[in-house]
Design an enzyme around this catalytic site. Sequence first.
Site, PDB file in Angstrom:
ATOM      1  N   ARG A   1      -8.319  -7.215   6.489  1.00  0.00           N
ATOM      2  CA  ARG A   1      -7.705  -6.966   5.193  1.00  0.00           C
ATOM      3  C   ARG A   1      -8.796  -6.845   4.136  1.00  0.00           C
ATOM      4  O   ARG A   1      -9.835  -7.498   4.211  1.00  0.00           O
ATOM      5  CB  ARG A   1      -6.736  -8.092   4.807  1.00  0.00           C
ATOM      6  CG  ARG A   1      -5.491  -8.179   5.688  1.00  0.00           C
ATOM      7  CD  ARG A   1      -4.604  -6.967   5.499  1.00  0.00           C
ATOM      8  NE  ARG A   1      -3.338  -7.043   6.216  1.00  0.00           N
ATOM      9  CZ  ARG A   1      -3.136  -6.554   7.428  1.00  0.00           C
ATOM     10  NH1 ARG A   1      -4.142  -5.989   8.089  1.00  0.00           N
ATOM     11  NH2 ARG A   1      -1.954  -6.644   8.009  1.00  0.00           N
TER      12      ARG A   1
ATOM     13  N   CYS B   1       0.855  -1.185   0.000  1.00  0.00           N
ATOM     14  CA  CYS B   1       0.000   0.000   0.000  1.00  0.00           C
ATOM     15  C   CYS B   1       0.885   1.226   0.000  1.00  0.00           C
ATOM     16  O   CYS B   1       1.580   1.502   0.976  1.00  0.00           O
ATOM     17  CB  CYS B   1      -0.908  -0.001   1.232  1.00  0.00           C
ATOM     18  SG  CYS B   1      -2.087   1.357   1.270  1.00  0.00           S
TER      19      CYS B   1
ATOM     20  N   GLU C   1      -5.088  -8.549  -2.390  1.00  0.00           N
ATOM     21  CA  GLU C   1      -5.246  -8.329  -0.942  1.00  0.00           C
ATOM     22  C   GLU C   1      -4.408  -7.142  -0.516  1.00  0.00           C
ATOM     23  O   GLU C   1      -3.300  -6.932  -1.022  1.00  0.00           O
ATOM     24  CB  GLU C   1      -4.812  -9.594  -0.195  1.00  0.00           C
ATOM     25  CG  GLU C   1      -4.917  -9.501   1.317  1.00  0.00           C
ATOM     26  CD  GLU C   1      -3.567  -9.312   1.994  1.00  0.00           C
ATOM     27  OE1 GLU C   1      -3.521  -9.415   3.239  1.00  0.00           O
ATOM     28  OE2 GLU C   1      -2.563  -9.037   1.305  1.00  0.00           O
TER      29      GLU C   1
ATOM     30  N   ARG D   1      -7.445 -10.104  12.114  1.00  0.00           N
ATOM     31  CA  ARG D   1      -6.695  -9.455  11.027  1.00  0.00           C
ATOM     32  C   ARG D   1      -7.674  -8.932   9.991  1.00  0.00           C
ATOM     33  O   ARG D   1      -8.403  -9.705   9.363  1.00  0.00           O
ATOM     34  CB  ARG D   1      -5.730 -10.451  10.387  1.00  0.00           C
ATOM     35  CG  ARG D   1      -4.698  -9.822   9.434  1.00  0.00           C
ATOM     36  CD  ARG D   1      -3.748 -10.882   8.901  1.00  0.00           C
ATOM     37  NE  ARG D   1      -2.617 -10.331   8.157  1.00  0.00           N
ATOM     38  CZ  ARG D   1      -1.470  -9.964   8.688  1.00  0.00           C
ATOM     39  NH1 ARG D   1      -1.293 -10.100   9.994  1.00  0.00           N
ATOM     40  NH2 ARG D   1      -0.498  -9.478   7.945  1.00  0.00           N
TER      41      ARG D   1
END
Length: 411
Positions: A171, A82, A121, A169
Amino acid sequence: MEKRVIELFAGVGGFRVGLEKLNTGWNFVYANQWEPGKKSQYAYDCYVRHFGDSKNITNIDINKVNKSNIPDADLLVGGFPCQDYSVASTNAKGIVGKKGVLWWDIRDTLEAKKPSFVLLENVDRLLSSPGKKQRGRDFGMILYTLNQLGYGVQWRVFNAADYGFPQRRRRVFIFAYRQDTKYYKEISQLAEKNKIHEIFTDKSVYNYSDSLPIKDELNKQKVGSIDGFEDIVDFSDHFSFHFEHTGVLLDKDIYTASYEADYHGENMVLDDIVQDSVDDESLYLDTKDGRLSKFEYLKGSKKIPRTDANGYNYTYSEGGMAFPDPLDRPARTMLTSEHSVNRSTHVIKDKSTGRLRLITPLEAERIQTFPDNWTEGMPNSARYFMMGNALVCDLVSEIGKGIDSIISNEQ
């Protein structure tokens, strides 16, 4: 349709582990993994060790790969970094990414190979990046370029623990499909009938996340568009939108909403995956002077007086964390800094001795649902780093079930 897969930014192979676990005929024809600035390429070595012949597994900068030479495929997968997705216009080079970020290598690969489907992802903050100044621009750029390449898109933020996996988590998974697929046409028909809601909630509709159900009631529903911009530079400079946790892009129209998981299966917690006995004394906090007290401080609540660059005095506040991490809950999000003396590092009470310790590399693998000792052979520091960078393999398996159904309908 064949089930040939290209895996970019492959790491230690989380996408491949998740899809091949289904045993439904996924054929990985190409993978690229390269860690810039590193003499030792541990992730690449691990990938080759598990998946064999390195002929179609390249270990070079993806920016230097001739995308036309990559084998043809039906699905492209990847967990990409990212970064800054803004673009600029230059007289010499035309339109370019300001920082040469890796998203554009995915874009170039899609343009060259045109796979029917794409599964990507990223961290969930991608939906709001770069923040208040131009919220949603970076994710909007992804939608804009996928639309330019002839794809429709769905996305959804998953918290793995909401579906029984042993880690909290969050995502975002992005699923794109070419506009000439049956799936795109089916989704478009729902939109034309004003049945967008059914794209996310109706179990009778082929859905890439069908085995990860959500409640029928959607919240914060919004509509938007990527239309009305002169070009990609104009889009980069001016687009802003508040994306919710799930949504779809059809043609140039955005539909988005927030949702709640609707899972009723078993839930894994740390107690299910931690080892019964650990002999590695280096993991125990009472064997090194000061380490226990450092963790107690880092995990505790605190208020610290600070002064900013303009001389303004303020108080930095931080809430306390559970210490040690409770074994009756899933793990927190594992980061690449795992195992260091860090606020985010897991500390648990050893089952056999009751002493406080760090998690083992094997336990880190189990938190990400990799097979035991997947990263064995590299230094422990690298093993923790790889798991902090990885994804929850079994979550990929569940998403893969939906993609299997979609592909079977394409025949």
